[in-house]
Design a protein around this motif. Structure first.
Motif, PDB file in Angstrom:
ATOM      1  N   SER A 150       0.833  -1.205   0.000  1.00  0.00           N
ATOM      2  CA  SER A 150       0.000   0.000   0.000  1.00  0.00           C
ATOM      3  C   SER A 150       0.867   1.254   0.000  1.00  0.00           C
ATOM      4  N   GLY A 151       1.973   1.217   0.723  1.00  0.00           N
ATOM      5  CA  GLY A 151       2.886   2.352   0.732  1.00  0.00           C
ATOM      6  C   GLY A 151       3.531   2.582  -0.621  1.00  0.00           C
ATOM      7  N   ASP A 152       3.793   1.490  -1.343  1.00  0.00           N
ATOM      8  CA  ASP A 152       4.341   1.591  -2.696  1.00  0.00           C
ATOM      9  C   ASP A 152       3.347   2.306  -3.616  1.00  0.00           C
ATOM     10  N   LEU A 153       2.072   1.951  -3.515  1.00  0.00           N
ATOM     11  CA  LEU A 153       1.032   2.591  -4.321  1.00  0.00           C
ATOM     12  C   LEU A 153       0.946   4.084  -4.018  1.00  0.00           C
ATOM     13  N   HIS A 154       0.837   4.425  -2.746  1.00  0.00           N
ATOM     14  CA  HIS A 154       0.688   5.825  -2.375  1.00  0.00           C
ATOM     15  C   HIS A 154       1.969   6.619  -2.644  1.00  0.00           C
ATOM     16  N   GLY A 155       3.115   5.971  -2.463  1.00  0.00           N
ATOM     17  CA  GLY A 155       4.378   6.631  -2.762  1.00  0.00           C
ATOM     18  C   GLY A 155       4.521   6.926  -4.236  1.00  0.00           C
ATOM     19  N   ALA A 156       4.084   6.005  -5.082  1.00  0.00           N
ATOM     20  CA  ALA A 156       4.156   6.211  -6.531  1.00  0.00           C
ATOM     21  C   ALA A 156       3.301   7.389  -6.962  1.00  0.00           C
ATOM     22  N   ASN A 157       2.086   7.472  -6.420  1.00  0.00           N
ATOM     23  CA  ASN A 157       1.211   8.589  -6.777  1.00  0.00           C
ATOM     24  C   ASN A 157       1.740   9.915  -6.242  1.00  0.00           C
ATOM     25  N   THR A 214      -9.538  -3.696   2.830  1.00  0.00           N
ATOM     26  CA  THR A 214     -10.937  -3.540   3.254  1.00  0.00           C
ATOM     27  C   THR A 214     -11.493  -2.203   2.779  1.00  0.00           C
ATOM     28  N   LEU A 215     -10.660  -1.176   2.817  1.00  0.00           N
ATOM     29  CA  LEU A 215     -11.092   0.143   2.354  1.00  0.00           C
ATOM     30  C   LEU A 215     -11.195   0.169   0.833  1.00  0.00           C
ATOM     31  N   GLU A 216     -10.237  -0.437   0.145  1.00  0.00           N
ATOM     32  CA  GLU A 216     -10.287  -0.514  -1.313  1.00  0.00           C
ATOM     33  C   GLU A 216     -11.570  -1.209  -1.774  1.00  0.00           C
ATOM     34  N   HIS A 218      -7.955  10.793   1.463  1.00  0.00           N
ATOM     35  CA  HIS A 218      -7.354   9.467   1.281  1.00  0.00           C
ATOM     36  C   HIS A 218      -6.915   9.248  -0.166  1.00  0.00           C
ATOM     37  N   PRO A 219      -5.642   8.893  -0.381  1.00  0.00           N
ATOM     38  CA  PRO A 219      -5.117   8.722  -1.750  1.00  0.00           C
ATOM     39  C   PRO A 219      -5.719   7.543  -2.509  1.00  0.00           C
ATOM     40  N   LEU A 220      -6.371   6.625  -1.808  1.00  0.00           N
ATOM     41  CA  LEU A 220      -6.996   5.507  -2.516  1.00  0.00           C
ATOM     42  C   LEU A 220      -8.082   5.980  -3.481  1.00  0.00           C
ATOM     43  N   ILE A 221      -8.743   7.075  -3.126  1.00  0.00           N
ATOM     44  CA  ILE A 221      -9.795   7.586  -4.000  1.00  0.00           C
ATOM     45  C   ILE A 221      -9.210   7.988  -5.346  1.00  0.00           C
ATOM     46  N   ASP A 222      -8.064   8.656  -5.321  1.00  0.00           N
ATOM     47  CA  ASP A 222      -7.380   9.014  -6.572  1.00  0.00           C
ATOM     48  C   ASP A 222      -6.960   7.765  -7.333  1.00  0.00           C
ATOM     49  N   ALA A 223      -6.357   6.827  -6.611  1.00  0.00           N
ATOM     50  CA  ALA A 223      -5.836   5.619  -7.260  1.00  0.00           C
ATOM     51  C   ALA A 223      -6.947   4.834  -7.953  1.00  0.00           C
ATOM     52  N   ILE A 224      -8.113   4.822  -7.348  1.00  0.00           N
ATOM     53  CA  ILE A 224      -9.235   4.061  -7.908  1.00  0.00           C
ATOM     54  C   ILE A 224      -9.876   4.784  -9.081  1.00  0.00           C
ATOM     55  N   VAL A 264      -2.086  13.441   7.297  1.00  0.00           N
ATOM     56  CA  VAL A 264      -2.956  12.327   7.674  1.00  0.00           C
ATOM     57  C   VAL A 264      -4.048  12.128   6.631  1.00  0.00           C
ATOM     58  N   ILE A 265      -4.522  10.888   6.504  1.00  0.00           N
ATOM     59  CA  ILE A 265      -5.456  10.553   5.434  1.00  0.00           C
ATOM     60  C   ILE A 265      -6.809  10.060   5.947  1.00  0.00           C
TER      61      ILE A 265
END
Length: 372
Positions: A11-18, A267-269, A161-167, A139-140
């Motif tokens: 997960s850190g790799d994903l958020h770090g890449a973005n 779970t959040l994804e 939360h950066p997951l929203i962008d990633a999705i 903080v996210i």
């Protein structure tokens, strides 16, 4: 400017890449060096160590690998000094990152932390080292800002939360094309997300796969972790109607009818894809008994924590059995229960603050280090 990023999990790799991509827009001449994974490397960073060599799960596992961890800490310090970054950006992974932050602060490196350690869950006493060693915290989760500022008088930035962008920014694929491409039938799909580390995958899949003969009208697909090779999953693929997809988790969730998910970011994804889920967790007995005594939370899934109520069922340790899993899977396949869950998922997304977390964080980091 020069950026050194430290992530220790998928997960850190994903958020770090973005974040790297967003920082490039702020600073076109930026130079990046990182501990992370393939995504951060693809985004343009020089990869020093891969997270697959860093991820140790549970108290006992950490103890057995203590020598390796200490060697990694020593190597990291030397690598940072050689690189001389303008800022160090820590991404979660607190056991390692807070030790580096303490050293880096003394050395005079600006220390920025993106995606807070879960101090609200356990080891709250780490707040002392965070306040001492971290210059800026991003903080996210919405309740984290209140935790830091109201309870501990430490100002932080809530960036969403950066997951929203990633999705939402990912390349879309039509469900029919996805099924055809991967040899799937038109049966409803139940996604299996058993985690990213070998020991947890083995524990979780053993029980999850018992659902296959119990639900013959569904197709089961394992979401392979990017840190694992296909060969690792081969012993689990002997059952009929079980498929493995590597590095296709988001595409899989976009076409899934339900999911069985190991506790964690997944779970959040799953919730953001609006997929009904049962949250599962089972660790080693010793690690679980220790965790039960030091973790002070009502829930283990981010969905329930953010909404502060039991939206998704959590089957933990001895509750994670095939019979209980079958019972809960039947529940989330019921149309009335699914409709209720979708409403809660909508509320969840609103609480997370919408799109733009990576861009907001990159802007704040660049502005701050530009001043210095």
């Amino acid at each position: 400017m020069k950026y050194y990023l430290l992530a220790g999990e998928a997960s850190g790799d994903l958020h770090g890449a973005n974040l790297i991509k967003a920082l490039k827009k702020e600073d076109p001449n930026a130079e990046f060096r990182c501990w992370g994974g393939d995504l951060m490397e693809d985004a343009g960073a020089t990869l020093v160590k891969h997270y697959r060599d860093l991820a140790f799960m549970g108290f006992v596992e950490v103890l057995f690998n203590l020598r390796t961890i200490l060697k990694n800490i020593s190597f990291c310090k030397k690598d940072i000094e050689q690189f001389q970054p303008d800022v160090i950006i820590f991404i979660d992974y607190p056991g390692f990152n807070l030790r580096i932050a303490k050293w880096a602060k003394k050395k005079g490196f600006p220390t920025h932390y993106y995606i807070s350690p879960q101090l609200w869950a356990w080891k709250e006493n780490r707040i002392k080292s965070v306040k001492r060693d971290v210059d800026e915290m991003y903080v996210i989760l919405p309740f984290e800002k209140k935790f830091y500022e109201d309870k501990h008088q430490y100002p932080v930035h809530f960036v969403g939360h950066p997951l929203i962008d990633a999705i939402y920014d990912r390349e879309q694929i039509h469900p029919d094309d996805f099924r055809k491409q991967h040899g799937l039938t038109d049966k409803p799909i139940i996604a299996l997300l058993p985690g990213s580390r070998k020991q947890e995958i083995s524990k979780m899949l053993a029980v999850m796969l018992e659902m296959v003969p119990r639900f013959p009208d569904f197709e089961f697909v394992i979401a392979g972790a990017p840190s694992q090779e296909a060969s690792f999953y081969e012993p689990f693929l002997k059952k009929d109607r079980v498929h493995l997809l590597l590095n296709k988790t988001y595409d899989l969730l976009s076409v899934s009818h339900a999911a069985l998910v190991t506790s964690g970011t997944a779970t959040l994804e799953t919730a953001l894809f609006k997929v009904p889920q049962v949250v599962c967790y089972k660790g080693s007995r010793i690690s679980y008994e220790i965790a039960k005594r030091v973790i002070n939370l009502k829930y283990i899934s981010l969905v329930n924590l953010i909404l502060d109520k039991p939206v998704v069922t959590e089957l933990i340790q001895t509750d994670f059995t095939a019979d209980r899993l079958e019972e809960e899977l039947k529940t989330i396949l019921d149309e009335y229960q699914r409709a209720k869950l979708f409403l809660d998922y909508y509320d969840l997304e609103q609480k997370l603050g919408g799109k733009g977390a990576s861009a907001a964080t990159a802007n704040l980091i660049y502005e701050e280090i530009s001043k210095k």
